[in-house]
Design an enzyme around this catalytic site. Structure first.
Site, short mmCIF file in Angstrom:
data_model
loop_
_atom_site.label_atom_id
_atom_site.label_comp_id
_atom_site.label_asym_id
_atom_site.label_seq_id
_atom_site.Cartn_x
_atom_site.Cartn_y
_atom_site.Cartn_z
N GLY A 1 0.85 -1.19 0.00
CA GLY A 1 0.00 0.00 0.00
C GLY A 1 0.88 1.23 0.00
O GLY A 1 2.01 1.19 0.51
N CYS B 1 5.55 0.01 7.57
CA CYS B 1 5.23 1.15 6.70
C CYS B 1 6.50 1.55 5.95
O CYS B 1 7.56 1.63 6.56
CB CYS B 1 4.74 2.31 7.57
N LEU B 2 6.37 1.80 4.66
CA LEU B 2 7.53 2.20 3.87
C LEU B 2 8.15 3.50 4.40
O LEU B 2 9.34 3.74 4.22
CB LEU B 2 7.15 2.37 2.40
N HIS C 1 -2.93 7.52 6.75
CA HIS C 1 -1.94 8.41 6.14
C HIS C 1 -2.59 9.70 5.65
O HIS C 1 -1.98 10.77 5.69
CB HIS C 1 -1.24 7.73 4.96
N HIS D 1 -4.80 1.35 7.47
CA HIS D 1 -3.45 1.89 7.58
C HIS D 1 -3.25 3.03 6.57
O HIS D 1 -2.75 4.11 6.92
CB HIS D 1 -2.42 0.77 7.34
N GLU D 2 -3.67 2.79 5.32
CA GLU D 2 -3.48 3.80 4.27
C GLU D 2 -4.38 5.01 4.51
O GLU D 2 -3.97 6.16 4.29
CB GLU D 2 -3.74 3.21 2.89
N GLN E 1 2.99 9.96 1.32
CA GLN E 1 4.28 9.26 1.46
C GLN E 1 5.25 9.57 0.33
O GLN E 1 6.43 9.22 0.42
CB GLN E 1 4.05 7.74 1.52
NI NI Z 1 2.24 3.33 5.79
#
Ligand code: NI
Length: 184
Positions: free
Chosen positions: A45, A98-99, A144, A140-141, A50
């Site tokens: 995701g 998370c990236l 963000h 989660h997304e 991000q």
């Molecule tokens: Ni994330």
């Protein structure tokens, strides 16, 4: 085009992202870049903040996890201007990463079911219900877009222990094999 991923400490990750207009210039290319960047960094995701764009868009490709959850077999979506209309079911614990927070994974509690409304890549309106890993990734997304990171949701006792690790990440003290942008 692969975009650099903004890491913990970048102010853009803390903003509430803005709504997207259907006729925004460069939108198609940007969505394509999100997909490419997610795949290049082996993510499942990726949300626009991000990559430094405070816009209400995220992409999800759950298919790499289909062995854990067969319902993810076709779970690839672009979510534009999503609205979380329901969260329900039991609370579930699941390990998230998370990236934007490299090499850190924590057990996070979230509701198991959601209902979400959103526009897809062609600006068609959709309403869907999800549970399991799909609901987990979506939540989660979605966070963000609200300026929330999964580490905000760890148990208070664990938060103090996390702080040192997060401070190191914010200073760029980590190694990953994708392009990143560290706030200085
Ligand atoms: Ni994330």
């Amino acid at each position: 085009m692969t975009l650099p991923i903004y890491v913990y400490g970048s102010p853009v990750l803390r903003k509430v992202a803005r709504e997207v207009e259907s006729d925004e210039s460069g939108l198609d290319d940007f969505i394509e870049d999100l997909w490419q960047t997610m795949h290049q960094s082996d993510g499942i995701g990726l949300a626009a903040p991000q990559v430094g764009k405070s816009m209400r868009i995220f992409v999800i490709d759950g298919t790499p996890l289909q062995e854990d959850d067969p319902s993810l077999k076709d779970f690839k979506r672009t979510f534009i201007n999503p609205e979380m209309v329901e969260r329900g079911g039991d609370d579930k614990t699941f390990e998230e990463g998370c990236l934007s927070i490299p090499n850190l994974r924590e057990e996070i509690v979230r509701p198991e079911k959601i209902k979400i409304r959103y526009y897809d890549r062609n600006f068609n309106f959709n309403e869907e219900e999800h549970d399991g890993i799909a609901a987990r990734i979506i939540q989660h997304e979605y966070d963000h877009l609200q300026g929330i990171l999964f580490t905000d949701r760890v148990a208070p006792l664990k938060k103090r222990m996390l702080r040192t690790k997060l401070n190191a990440i914010a200073k760029g003290k980590f190694e990953v094999n994708y392009k990143v942008k560290v706030a200085k």
